[in-house]
Design an enzyme around this catalytic site. Structure first.
Site, PDB file in Angstrom:
ATOM      1  N   ASN A 150       0.824  -1.103  -0.129  1.00 31.14           N
ATOM      2  CA  ASN A 150      -0.199  -0.127   0.029  1.00 31.14           C
ATOM      3  C   ASN A 150       0.967   1.243  -0.046  1.00 31.14           C
ATOM      4  O   ASN A 150       0.552   2.346  -0.772  1.00 31.14           O
ATOM      5  CB  ASN A 150      -1.047   0.023   1.049  1.00 31.14           C
ATOM      6  N   LYS A 173      11.948  -7.851   2.387  1.00 29.41           N
ATOM      7  CA  LYS A 173      11.020  -8.313   1.134  1.00 29.41           C
ATOM      8  C   LYS A 173       9.914  -7.374   0.923  1.00 29.41           C
ATOM      9  O   LYS A 173       9.178  -7.416   1.548  1.00 29.41           O
ATOM     10  CB  LYS A 173      10.577  -9.591   1.426  1.00 29.41           C
ATOM     11  N   GLU A 176       5.194  -8.631  -3.402  1.00 27.05           N
ATOM     12  CA  GLU A 176       5.303  -9.060  -4.980  1.00 27.05           C
ATOM     13  C   GLU A 176       5.111  -8.337  -5.921  1.00 27.05           C
ATOM     14  O   GLU A 176       6.088  -8.338  -6.734  1.00 27.05           O
ATOM     15  CB  GLU A 176       4.389 -10.507  -5.079  1.00 27.05           C
ATOM     16  N   GLY A 226       1.366  -6.049   7.541  1.00 23.63           N
ATOM     17  CA  GLY A 226       0.578  -6.705   6.561  1.00 23.63           C
ATOM     18  C   GLY A 226      -0.754  -7.493   7.080  1.00 23.63           C
ATOM     19  O   GLY A 226      -1.128  -6.602   8.213  1.00 23.63           O
ATOM     20  N   THR A 230      -1.421 -13.282   7.823  1.00 20.41           N
ATOM     21  CA  THR A 230       0.127 -13.385   7.738  1.00 20.41           C
ATOM     22  C   THR A 230       0.885 -13.174   9.069  1.00 20.41           C
ATOM     23  O   THR A 230       1.743 -13.826   9.480  1.00 20.41           O
ATOM     24  CB  THR A 230       0.523 -12.769   6.420  1.00 20.41           C
ATOM     25  N   GLY A 231       0.397 -12.092   9.827  1.00 22.15           N
ATOM     26  CA  GLY A 231       1.203 -11.890  11.072  1.00 22.15           C
ATOM     27  C   GLY A 231       1.212 -13.058  11.875  1.00 22.15           C
ATOM     28  O   GLY A 231       2.232 -13.165  12.669  1.00 22.15           O
ATOM     29  N   GLU A 248       2.591  -4.953  12.344  1.00 21.30           N
ATOM     30  CA  GLU A 248       1.781  -3.845  12.342  1.00 21.30           C
ATOM     31  C   GLU A 248       0.670  -4.458  11.617  1.00 21.30           C
ATOM     32  O   GLU A 248       1.035  -4.488  10.199  1.00 21.30           O
ATOM     33  CB  GLU A 248       2.488  -2.756  11.746  1.00 21.30           C
ATOM     34  N   CYS A 282      -3.724   0.785   6.939  1.00 19.84           N
ATOM     35  CA  CYS A 282      -4.300   0.048   8.005  1.00 19.84           C
ATOM     36  C   CYS A 282      -5.055   0.891   8.985  1.00 19.84           C
ATOM     37  O   CYS A 282      -5.707   0.630   9.730  1.00 19.84           O
ATOM     38  CB  CYS A 282      -3.165  -0.715   8.646  1.00 19.84           C
ATOM     39  N   GLU A 377     -12.029  -5.666   8.231  1.00 19.34           N
ATOM     40  CA  GLU A 377     -11.058  -4.697   7.155  1.00 19.34           C
ATOM     41  C   GLU A 377     -11.430  -4.936   6.047  1.00 19.34           C
ATOM     42  O   GLU A 377     -11.120  -6.029   5.310  1.00 19.34           O
ATOM     43  CB  GLU A 377      -9.673  -5.044   7.636  1.00 19.34           C
ATOM     44  N   GLU A 454       6.467   1.244  15.621  1.00 24.41           N
ATOM     45  CA  GLU A 454       7.134   1.810  14.645  1.00 24.41           C
ATOM     46  C   GLU A 454       7.310   3.419  14.966  1.00 24.41           C
ATOM     47  O   GLU A 454       6.487   3.712  15.620  1.00 24.41           O
ATOM     48  CB  GLU A 454       6.686   1.581  13.486  1.00 24.41           C
TER      49      GLU A 454
HETATM   50  P1  ADP Z   1      -2.142  -8.953   1.695  1.00 20.88           P
HETATM   51  O1  ADP Z   1      -3.196  -9.813   1.944  1.00 20.88           O
HETATM   52  O2  ADP Z   1      -2.542  -7.374   1.769  1.00 20.88           O
HETATM   53  O3  ADP Z   1      -1.173  -9.112   0.440  1.00 20.88           O
HETATM   54  P2  ADP Z   1      -0.032 -10.031   3.323  1.00 20.88           P
HETATM   55  O4  ADP Z   1       0.085 -10.021   4.729  1.00 20.88           O
HETATM   56  O5  ADP Z   1      -0.335 -11.312   2.593  1.00 20.88           O
HETATM   57  O6  ADP Z   1      -1.027  -8.799   2.850  1.00 20.88           O
HETATM   58  O7  ADP Z   1       1.299  -9.545   2.775  1.00 20.88           O
HETATM   59  C1  ADP Z   1       2.018  -8.625   3.480  1.00 20.88           C
HETATM   60  C2  ADP Z   1       3.705  -9.171   2.965  1.00 20.88           C
HETATM   61  O8  ADP Z   1       3.788 -10.348   3.735  1.00 20.88           O
HETATM   62  C3  ADP Z   1       3.842  -9.289   1.630  1.00 20.88           C
HETATM   63  O9  ADP Z   1       5.285  -8.792   1.215  1.00 20.88           O
HETATM   64  C4  ADP Z   1       3.666 -10.718   1.468  1.00 20.88           C
HETATM   65  O10 ADP Z   1       4.532 -11.177   0.299  1.00 20.88           O
HETATM   66  C5  ADP Z   1       4.269 -11.145   2.595  1.00 20.88           C
HETATM   67  N1  ADP Z   1       3.999 -12.452   3.171  1.00 20.88           N
HETATM   68  C6  ADP Z   1       2.819 -13.279   2.674  1.00 20.88           C
HETATM   69  N2  ADP Z   1       2.855 -14.575   3.403  1.00 20.88           N
HETATM   70  C7  ADP Z   1       4.001 -14.711   3.896  1.00 20.88           C
HETATM   71  C8  ADP Z   1       4.601 -15.708   4.878  1.00 20.88           C
HETATM   72  N3  ADP Z   1       4.188 -16.641   4.986  1.00 20.88           N
HETATM   73  N4  ADP Z   1       5.776 -15.499   5.412  1.00 20.88           N
HETATM   74  C9  ADP Z   1       6.279 -14.279   5.340  1.00 20.88           C
HETATM   75  N5  ADP Z   1       5.871 -13.202   4.474  1.00 20.88           N
HETATM   76  C10 ADP Z   1       4.845 -13.261   3.919  1.00 20.88           C
END
Ligand code: ADP
Length: 473
Positions: A150, A173, A176, A226, A230-231, A248, A282, A377, A454
């Site tokens: 974002n 990282k 994508e 994110g 994923t968190g 966050e 967020c 959200e 942060e």
């Molecule tokens: P969104 O659904 O908004 O894309 P994500 O939480 O999936 O949010 O993505 C936020 C970041 O976390 C991106 O850089 C994504 O590639 C990364 N990400 C997604 N899955 C994983 C994972 N299992 N481990 C570490 N990083 C991840």
């Protein structure tokens, strides 16, 4: 031939070991942008090895020199503001003024932390004669940073500047789909004098590159921004590895407007709160709680102001196709829940934007806080409104949420502003403005919005750990 975006490792561009690329999409029209590297775990190993190798020298750099390098990075971000904004716009489609604001904010992070290079300081403890006890804060070593799509440059700067100034090295990282400005930042940092290997960027998927960073034995702390899903996944790995984590995550933040507020100002701020970056932040204020005596009239004014926002000019697109689809799903959820839009409620109707991921600014008035559109959200320019009768009820609705990132309070009663700020379960509260604050303001969540902070001096504590040294003589 399309441009290629490669990793930045050890101070130089580095093609992914997989030789794989994916094509980025311009969200304003669906056209291809750059070929983005899709790295593998081997690239993470390489980047972490370089970060680890450079950690000792960077940590022991003269602190003033570290500060000077961060200041030089800030200057170079400003000198390259237009070019960085171009790349950010290509990846995210956001309006130029928004992109330029984020570039400036990114420079401000480096500038702010450059000036704080000798913080945080330790303490000298006077315990007994013949003892000299002191504390000092030390870097962790290699920090893994994972950012979303974002605000790509801004999120990178927010984590990298405090991590570097405290003597850590970084492997980052980006999401994508939106790595161009992060790679540009790494190049700028190298050109500004940052030693090779101190800041590395690996492009690729979360499930491979992201998880390899979190699992890598030489990564000693992770800062993640994110989704909650994923968190949680990262949190489990970090718990197993016993490493600290800053999370966050999302929000469904309440913006509370009392009848005694300056209502014209509050209405403008309420629109800014939910529509900035087309709602893809967020900290968006997506639940508008309005005192019942003024609810209908106030919401009508908010609708009037939001209706003037034009997709493609004031409102950028949804940044990814998946996000575009998610917002459309929520339009259907709203319909099923019986919520009728007072504004919007569909993809854009402007024919010239049909190839892009645009949605209308959308407001559902007078919903109930147990509906999914009030609890989940959405991450788009979608606002729900709810009436409340008194202060107690306003706080109760605001806190009846799985999230707790930010909140707004609009009132002319300072006592009420302070009472409500106190009672709200959120990491930050804005009174009579909707501003997430400058780089100096610590930022983070309660509940599912995450933990750790942060920004501000506080972030420097999160990128260091404490050592006590006890000398007996
Ligand atoms: P969104 O659904 O908004 O894309 P994500 O939480 O999936 O949010 O993505 C936020 C970041 O976390 C991106 O850089 C994504 O590639 C990364 N990400 C997604 N899955 C994983 C994972 N299992 N481990 C570490 N990083 C991840």
């Amino acid at each position: 031939m399309p441009r290629r975006l490669d990793n930045w490792i050890n101070g130089a561009a580095s093609a992914p070991s997989t030789a794989a690329y994916t094509t980025g999409l311009n969200p304003t029209n669906g056209s291809p942008t750059v070929d983005i590297g899709v790295s593998g775990a081997a690239d993470v190993d390489h980047a972490v090895a370089c970060a680890r190798r450079s950690a000792d020298a960077w940590r022991h750099f003269p602190s003033a020199e570290r500060g000077r390098i961060l200041a030089a990075i800030a200057r170079s971000i400003r000198d390259n503001a237009d070019r960085l904004a171009d790349r950010e716009i290509e990846d995210t489609g956001k309006p130029r003024a928004t992109a330029l604001g984020e570039v400036e904010n990114s420079a401000a992070y480096f500038e702010f932390y450059a000036g704080l290079v000798n913080l945080p300081v330790g303490e000298l403890l006077d315990v007994e004669p013949n003892q000299h006890i002191f504390t000092k804060r030390e870097p962790y070593g290699v920090i893994g940073v994972i950012t979303p799509w974002n605000l790509p440059l801004n999120q990178a700067a927010r984590a990298v500047a405090p991590a570097l100034v405290t003597g850590n090295t970084v492997v980052l990282k980006p999401a994508e789909t939106s790595g161009q400005t992060t790679i540009a930042l790494a190049r700028i940092a190298t050109e500004a004098g940052l030693p090779d290997g101190v800041f590395n960027v690996v492009l690729g998927a979360g499930s491979t590159v992201g998880s390899a960073i979190v699992a890598h034995p030489d990564v000693r702390k992770v800062a993640f921004t994110g989704s909650v899903r994923t968190g949680r996944a990262i949190g489990k790995v970090a718990a197993d590895r016993v490493i600290p984590l800053t999370l966050e995550l999302g929000g469904k933040s309440a913006n509370i407007v009392f009848e005694d507020a300056e209502l014209d100002l509050a209405a403008k701020e309420a629109v800014r709160a939910f529509a900035s970056n087309a709602g893809q932040v967020c900290s968006a204020g997506t639940r508008l709680l309005v005192q019942r005596s003024v609810h209908d009239e106030f919401v009508a004014e908010v609708v009037r102001i939001a209706a003037a926002l034009r997709e493609g000019e004031d409102l950028g697109p949804m940044i990814t196709r998946a996000q575009f689809e998610q917002v459309q799903e929520y339009f259907e959820v709203a319909a099923k829940e019986g919520a009728r839009p007072a504004l919007g409620g569909s993809v854009t109707r402007r024919p010239e934007l049909a190839g892009g991921f645009y949605v209308q600014p959308t407001i559902y008035a007078g919903v109930s806080n147990d509906m999914r559109i009030a609890r989940e959200e959405i991450f788009g320019p979608v606002l729900v409104t709810m009436p409340f009768d008194d202060e107690r009820e306003a706080v109760s609705i605001a806190n009846d949420s799985d999230f707790g990132l930010v909140a707004g309070v609009f009132t002319s009663d300072i006592g009420r502003a302070l009472r409500v700020s106190d009672a709200i379960e959120a990491g930050q509260v804005f009174v009579n403005s909707w501003s997430t604050g400058a780089v100096q303001t610590p930022f983070g969540g309660h509940k599912n919005s995450g933990y750790g902070r942060e920004k501000g001096i506080e972030a420097m504590y999160h990128y260091t750990h404490l050592k006590s040294v006890v000398v007996v003589y």
